[in-house]
Design a protein around this motif. Structure first.
Motif, PDB file in Angstrom:
ATOM      1  N   PRO A  46       1.431  -1.052   0.626  1.00 40.78           N
ATOM      2  CA  PRO A  46      -0.057  -0.097   0.014  1.00 40.78           C
ATOM      3  C   PRO A  46       1.057   1.650   0.432  1.00 40.78           C
ATOM      4  CG  PRO A  46      -0.057  -0.814   2.159  1.00 40.78           C
ATOM      5  CD  PRO A  46       0.987  -1.986   1.772  1.00 40.78           C
ATOM      6  N   VAL A  47       0.151   2.779  -0.202  1.00 43.57           N
ATOM      7  CA  VAL A  47       0.949   3.811  -0.755  1.00 43.57           C
ATOM      8  C   VAL A  47       0.029   4.157   1.034  1.00 43.57           C
ATOM      9  CG1 VAL A  47       1.048   5.414  -0.577  1.00 43.57           C
ATOM     10  CG2 VAL A  47       0.717   4.463  -2.766  1.00 43.57           C
ATOM     11  N   THR A  48       1.259   4.771   1.881  1.00 48.78           N
ATOM     12  CA  THR A  48       0.945   5.137   3.144  1.00 48.78           C
ATOM     13  C   THR A  48       1.187   6.800   3.497  1.00 48.78           C
ATOM     14  OG1 THR A  48       1.860   3.405   4.056  1.00 48.78           O
ATOM     15  CG2 THR A  48       1.764   4.634   5.149  1.00 48.78           C
ATOM     16  N   VAL A  49      -0.316   7.385   3.650  1.00 54.04           N
ATOM     17  CA  VAL A  49      -0.179   8.705   4.243  1.00 54.04           C
ATOM     18  C   VAL A  49       0.069   9.115   5.818  1.00 54.04           C
ATOM     19  CG1 VAL A  49      -1.417  10.736   3.209  1.00 54.04           C
ATOM     20  CG2 VAL A  49      -1.184   9.787   1.891  1.00 54.04           C
ATOM     21  N   SER A  50       0.977   9.699   5.960  1.00 56.96           N
ATOM     22  CA  SER A  50       0.711   9.973   7.331  1.00 56.96           C
ATOM     23  C   SER A  50       0.781  11.304   7.626  1.00 56.96           C
ATOM     24  CB  SER A  50       2.133  10.131   8.167  1.00 56.96           C
ATOM     25  OG  SER A  50       2.833   8.169   7.806  1.00 56.96           O
ATOM     26  N   VAL A  51      -0.010  12.340   8.471  1.00 57.58           N
ATOM     27  CA  VAL A  51       0.041  13.872   8.931  1.00 57.58           C
ATOM     28  C   VAL A  51       0.029  13.688  10.574  1.00 57.58           C
ATOM     29  CG1 VAL A  51      -1.092  15.492   8.360  1.00 57.58           C
ATOM     30  CG2 VAL A  51      -2.042  13.221   7.277  1.00 57.58           C
ATOM     31  N   GLY A  52       0.464  14.041  11.046  1.00 58.22           N
ATOM     32  CA  GLY A  52       1.452  14.776  11.969  1.00 58.22           C
ATOM     33  C   GLY A  52       0.242  16.232  12.362  1.00 58.22           C
ATOM     34  N   TYR A 102      -3.280   3.406   1.338  1.00 59.40           N
ATOM     35  CA  TYR A 102      -4.176   3.581  -0.083  1.00 59.40           C
ATOM     36  C   TYR A 102      -3.850   1.899  -0.527  1.00 59.40           C
ATOM     37  CZ  TYR A 102      -5.857   7.380   1.851  1.00 59.40           C
ATOM     38  OH  TYR A 102      -5.750   8.427   2.614  1.00 59.40           O
ATOM     39  N   ASN A 103      -4.648   0.570  -1.397  1.00 67.84           N
ATOM     40  CA  ASN A 103      -4.466  -0.057  -2.528  1.00 67.84           C
ATOM     41  C   ASN A 103      -5.234  -0.239  -3.579  1.00 67.84           C
ATOM     42  OD1 ASN A 103      -6.582  -1.332  -1.501  1.00 67.84           O
ATOM     43  ND2 ASN A 103      -4.882  -2.219   0.364  1.00 67.84           N
TER      44      ASN A 103
END
Length: 172
Positions: A46-52, A102-103
């Protein structure tokens, strides 16, 4: 002569260890762009999106980040008219980091397609944002999908330093 070689080797071991630890630290804290091109494959999903999120969010229920997957070819030509394959919202969580994966089962994402992933939101609420795919091993391999591969490089330097220290201590 032997004393000089031993001193030089020990100096290299110490400097190598410091460089290795610096590379490991860099791998874990380096800024990742919030606008990145990814190719969705079996190896990268998957594509990983991280928001701090920062701790000063006054209205977390109405604060969020938007993640948009654009057709990369169209985005490169004209971002304003690029086809959106997927758009998602990540809700704020004050003083925490939220991750979303997301995949190919999400929206109109398909294997073998190249996307421009854009994370946007209120800069006063977001401390950091990153986009990463699953390519590479333990932080990436140098030269693979734009990752620095800092963790593997750091571990290699530390490993060489340990071997050098062992050779130095086992000398006659």
């Amino acid at each position: 002569m032997r004393q000089r070689i031993s001193t030089a080797l020990m100096t290299l071991v110490v400097l190598g260890s410091l460089g290795g630890f610096a590379a490991i630290g860099t791998a874990q804290t380096a800024d990742v762009p919030t606008n990145k091109t990814v190719t969705l494959t079996n190896d990268t999903e998957p594509v990983t999106v991280s928001v701090g999120w920062n701790d000063s969010i006054s209205d977390p229920a109405n604060t969020s980040a938007t993640v948009t997957f654009y057709n990369e070819t169209e985005y490169a030509t004209d971002p304003a008219t690029a086809t959106i394959a997927l758009e998602d919202t990540i809700a704020a969580d004050a003083d925490n980091t939220t991750e979303r994966e997301y995949n190919q089962s999400d929206g109109n994402l398909t294997l073998g397609s190249e996307y421009r992933v854009v994370v946007s939101g209120n800069a006063s609420a977001i401390d950091s944002a990153s986009i990463s795919d699953s390519s590479g091993f333990l932080g990436g391999v140098p030269g693979v999908s734009g990752d620095s591969g800092g963790l593997l490089v750091g571990l290699a330097v530390v490993g060489l330093a340990v071997i050098g220290a062992a050779v130095w201590t086992m000398r006659d």
